[in-house]
Design a protein around this motif. Structure first.
Motif, PDB file in Angstrom:
ATOM      1  N   LYS A 202      -8.540   2.717 -10.763  1.00 36.12           N
ATOM      2  CA  LYS A 202      -7.369   1.878 -10.541  1.00 36.12           C
ATOM      3  C   LYS A 202      -7.211   1.531  -9.065  1.00 36.12           C
ATOM      4  N   ILE A 203      -7.434   2.492  -8.191  1.00 36.91           N
ATOM      5  CA  ILE A 203      -7.243   2.255  -6.769  1.00 36.91           C
ATOM      6  C   ILE A 203      -8.286   1.281  -6.218  1.00 36.91           C
ATOM      7  N   VAL A 204      -9.531   1.352  -6.712  1.00 42.04           N
ATOM      8  CA  VAL A 204     -10.599   0.521  -6.141  1.00 42.04           C
ATOM      9  C   VAL A 204     -10.758  -0.820  -6.840  1.00 42.04           C
ATOM     10  N   GLU A 205      -9.964  -1.099  -7.867  1.00 45.88           N
ATOM     11  CA  GLU A 205     -10.168  -2.310  -8.664  1.00 45.88           C
ATOM     12  C   GLU A 205     -10.108  -3.582  -7.816  1.00 45.88           C
ATOM     13  N   CYS A 206      -9.337  -3.573  -6.737  1.00 50.35           N
ATOM     14  CA  CYS A 206      -9.205  -4.755  -5.889  1.00 50.35           C
ATOM     15  C   CYS A 206      -9.885  -4.570  -4.540  1.00 50.35           C
ATOM     16  N   GLY A 207     -10.899  -3.736  -4.505  1.00 46.96           N
ATOM     17  CA  GLY A 207     -11.648  -3.553  -3.275  1.00 46.96           C
ATOM     18  C   GLY A 207     -10.770  -3.028  -2.157  1.00 46.96           C
ATOM     19  N   GLY A 208     -10.717  -3.773  -1.046  1.00 47.35           N
ATOM     20  CA  GLY A 208     -10.015  -3.318   0.141  1.00 47.35           C
ATOM     21  C   GLY A 208      -8.522  -3.498   0.139  1.00 47.35           C
ATOM     22  N   GLN A 209      -7.932  -3.854  -0.994  1.00 42.55           N
ATOM     23  CA  GLN A 209      -6.481  -4.056  -1.015  1.00 42.55           C
ATOM     24  C   GLN A 209      -5.717  -2.773  -0.694  1.00 42.55           C
ATOM     25  N   CYS A 210      -6.332  -1.622  -0.912  1.00 39.75           N
ATOM     26  CA  CYS A 210      -5.670  -0.350  -0.624  1.00 39.75           C
ATOM     27  C   CYS A 210      -5.934   0.117   0.809  1.00 39.75           C
ATOM     28  N   THR A 211      -6.428  -0.784   1.666  1.00 36.88           N
ATOM     29  CA  THR A 211      -6.735  -0.432   3.044  1.00 36.88           C
ATOM     30  C   THR A 211      -5.803  -1.157   4.001  1.00 36.88           C
ATOM     31  N   SER A 212      -5.921  -0.816   5.281  1.00 35.85           N
ATOM     32  CA  SER A 212      -5.080  -1.437   6.307  1.00 35.85           C
ATOM     33  C   SER A 212      -5.491  -2.866   6.613  1.00 35.85           C
ATOM     34  N   ASN A 213      -6.675  -3.273   6.172  1.00 37.70           N
ATOM     35  CA  ASN A 213      -7.149  -4.637   6.395  1.00 37.70           C
ATOM     36  C   ASN A 213      -7.889  -5.121   5.162  1.00 37.70           C
ATOM     37  N   PRO A 214      -7.159  -5.634   4.175  1.00 36.61           N
ATOM     38  CA  PRO A 214      -7.800  -6.031   2.910  1.00 36.61           C
ATOM     39  C   PRO A 214      -8.877  -7.096   3.064  1.00 36.61           C
ATOM     40  N   ARG A 215      -8.848  -7.851   4.131  1.00 34.96           N
ATOM     41  CA  ARG A 215      -9.836  -8.917   4.324  1.00 34.96           C
ATOM     42  C   ARG A 215     -11.162  -8.392   4.846  1.00 34.96           C
ATOM     43  N   ALA A 216     -11.186  -7.136   5.276  1.00 32.36           N
ATOM     44  CA  ALA A 216     -12.356  -6.630   5.988  1.00 32.36           C
ATOM     45  C   ALA A 216     -13.468  -6.137   5.076  1.00 32.36           C
ATOM     46  N   GLY A 217     -13.224  -5.980   3.794  1.00 32.19           N
ATOM     47  CA  GLY A 217     -14.275  -5.498   2.906  1.00 32.19           C
ATOM     48  C   GLY A 217     -13.739  -4.510   1.882  1.00 32.19           C
ATOM     49  N   GLY A 218     -14.651  -3.884   1.157  1.00 34.53           N
ATOM     50  CA  GLY A 218     -14.274  -3.034   0.040  1.00 34.53           C
ATOM     51  C   GLY A 218     -14.100  -1.579   0.411  1.00 34.53           C
ATOM     52  N   VAL A 219     -14.235  -0.734  -0.604  1.00 32.93           N
ATOM     53  CA  VAL A 219     -14.030   0.701  -0.440  1.00 32.93           C
ATOM     54  C   VAL A 219     -15.089   1.477  -1.208  1.00 32.93           C
ATOM     55  N   LEU A 220     -15.208   2.757  -0.849  1.00 33.68           N
ATOM     56  CA  LEU A 220     -16.082   3.683  -1.555  1.00 33.68           C
ATOM     57  C   LEU A 220     -15.216   4.821  -2.082  1.00 33.68           C
ATOM     58  N   ALA A 221     -15.283   5.043  -3.391  1.00 32.09           N
ATOM     59  CA  ALA A 221     -14.561   6.162  -4.015  1.00 32.09           C
ATOM     60  C   ALA A 221     -15.563   7.242  -4.375  1.00 32.09           C
ATOM     61  N   THR A 222     -15.270   8.480  -3.970  1.00 32.59           N
ATOM     62  CA  THR A 222     -16.111   9.623  -4.326  1.00 32.59           C
ATOM     63  C   THR A 222     -15.322  10.515  -5.268  1.00 32.59           C
ATOM     64  N   ILE A 223     -15.797  10.628  -6.508  1.00 38.31           N
ATOM     65  CA  ILE A 223     -15.082  11.342  -7.565  1.00 38.31           C
ATOM     66  C   ILE A 223     -15.791  12.661  -7.834  1.00 38.31           C
ATOM     67  N   ASP A 224     -15.008  13.737  -7.934  1.00 36.75           N
ATOM     68  CA  ASP A 224     -15.580  15.048  -8.231  1.00 36.75           C
ATOM     69  C   ASP A 224     -14.692  15.765  -9.236  1.00 36.75           C
ATOM     70  N   ALA A 225     -14.967  17.024  -9.476  1.00 34.11           N
ATOM     71  CA  ALA A 225     -14.245  17.779 -10.503  1.00 34.11           C
ATOM     72  C   ALA A 225     -12.775  17.966 -10.174  1.00 34.11           C
TER      73      ALA A 225
END
Length: 455
Positions: A202-225
């Protein structure tokens, strides 16, 4: 696998990004790249007409960036809601572009196409069996509504995508899918827990929208247990606990819950922790499996044909009581159409919107006082294009010169284009907001696995 890293480059294929951010995500150890190819955000036209919102060159540019990077790293790429609305033709459209990109780049990737378009006759069987249920604000579905739709899609969950990945697909091109299913599929396949996986998706669905600069690019999510972390792909951007937590407010009815076909994400107990000044850790997310697996339906039908006209007003006397002028305009249009074209009010419809005054908020507009300038948009809807244009032409002199009752001169306004009447073609509306009870996550979808480089 102890963890899975999902690279989300942007909120939509065709939106564009700096390729350096993709390279950084690969360098950080991305295991999969997922991206949405569309949505219903831009209204019913794209589903109704099975037309993509994006241009082919933009999609090709983005696919080139993703496919070359993924091929070099040996990781899969997942694209969902292909062609904006996820119709079968939308999947084939993206597949054709992907084939051209792969041929030009010398890539040899195994492609899976997952089709989500639905046939009205098949859905009527589900309807007759009592397996179709409405979502608010719609009521019970009628068979004639299904028959009236130009296109219907089912919104798939992660399972068809997982099936494609298990079959060896290196590029998955899915029809209409939940935005989150695209990012959740690979981690779930690799055994990551559902709560953190769905929340991260859910958080990464819009790429960089959850960052301080949504225009700058996407994100990397690391999921663990135990949870997941979110990191921007642009080193100059940052994620904060507030920015990450706030994305649960985006496009959700309930900021603590989100329904997927197989259950409900529950983030009431989630904790958002700043790992450093740009990376956030999230723990405590839960997922509750539903008693019944459901697939949401989206469908559109033609409501008529539209013609638009637009003029601009700067006359201070008109703007001094623009609402009275608009009321007079509506009355005059109805009167002249009735006398000139012989049409009753129920044989066509029109909407008069005052941009610069209250076109967006309407009666909720908090500002008072006359505006400095207003753009007047007339939108006519009729059973056929010729009638819609005829009504707009009858209104043309009024859109150019209509005075208020107290004016002793004929004002002049400014049309935005010549000719003033712009034919918009068929207009569509969403008529399906229902779910189907399904015995299998795959039952409404069809998958086609091609040989390498055969999209």
């Amino acid at each position: 696998m102890k963890s899975v890293r999902v690279l989300s480059p942007s909120g939509m294929l065709g939106a564009g990004w700096d390729h350096a951010t993709i390279e950084r995500g690969i360098a950080l150890g991305a295991d999969v790249i997922s991206i949405d190819g569309g949505s219903t955000d831009s209204g019913p036209y794209y589903l109704g007409s099975a037309t993509p919102k994006t241009t082919a060159k933009a999609v090709a540019r983005d696919l080139r960036s993703l496919l070359t990077a993924a091929a070099g790293a040996g990781i899969p790429v997942i694209v969902g809601s292909c062609g904006t609305s996820g119709t079968d033709s939308g999947v084939d459209w993206v597949a054709g572009i992907a084939a051209e990109v792969m041929a030009s780049e010398g890539l040899d990737l195994k492609v899976a196409k997952i089709y989500s378009e639905q046939d009205a006759s098949g859905l009527k069987e589900h309807l007759d069996a009592g397996r179709v249920h409405p979502l608010p604000p719609l009521g019970p579905l009628r068979a004639e509504t299904l028959e009236s739709c130009t296109h219907i899609v089912g919104v798939m969950g992660h399972e068809p995508i997982v099936a494609a990945l298990r079959a060896g697909a290196q590029l998955v091109l899915a029809g209409r899918a939940t935005d989150t299913a695209l990012a959740a599929a690979y981690p779930l396949m690799k055994g990551m827990p559902a709560g953190p996986t769905w929340h991260a998706a859910k958080i990464v669905e819009c790429g960089g929208q959850c960052t301080s600069n949504p225009r700058a690019g996407g994100v990397l999510a690391t999921i663990d247990a135990g949870g997941f972390t979110i990191e921007p792909l642009d080193p100059a951007a940052a994620c904060t606990p507030i920015l990450v937590a706030a994305h649960m407010l985006y496009e959700t009815v309930n900021p603590f819950e989100m329904r997927e076909p197989d259950g409900v994400l529950d983030v009431r107990d989630a904790r958002y922790i700043a790992v450093d000044d740009r990376i956030v850790r999230v723990e405590g997310s839960n997922f509750h499996v539903a008693d019944q697996y459901t697939i949401k339906l989206e469908g559109t039908r033609i409501t008529g044909y539209e013609t638009m006209s637009f003029s601009a007003i700067r006359d201070p006397l008109v703007l001094g009581d623009i609402d009275a002028w608009a009321d007079l305009m509506r009355a005059m249009i109805s009167q002249r159409v009735r006398h000139t074209l012989g049409l009753a009010d129920d044989e066509y419809a029109f909407d008069l919107r005052l941009y610069g005054h209250n076109a967006v908020l309407g009666d909720l507009e908090p500002e008072s006082g006359p505006p400095r300038e207003v753009g007047v948009m007339l939108l006519v809807n009729a059973p056929d294009q010729a009638t819609a244009t005829a009504v707009a032409k009858v209104a043309n002199p009024l859109m150019l010169h209509l005075p208020t009752p107290g004016m002793d001169y004929l004002p002049s306004f400014a049309f935005a284009s010549s000719p003033a009447e712009v034919e918009r073609g068929a207009a569509y509306e969403f008529v399906l907001n229902h779910v189907v009870d399904c015995d299998s996550p795959m039952s409404l979808f069809r998958m086609q696995i091609g040989e390498k480089s055969d999209a």
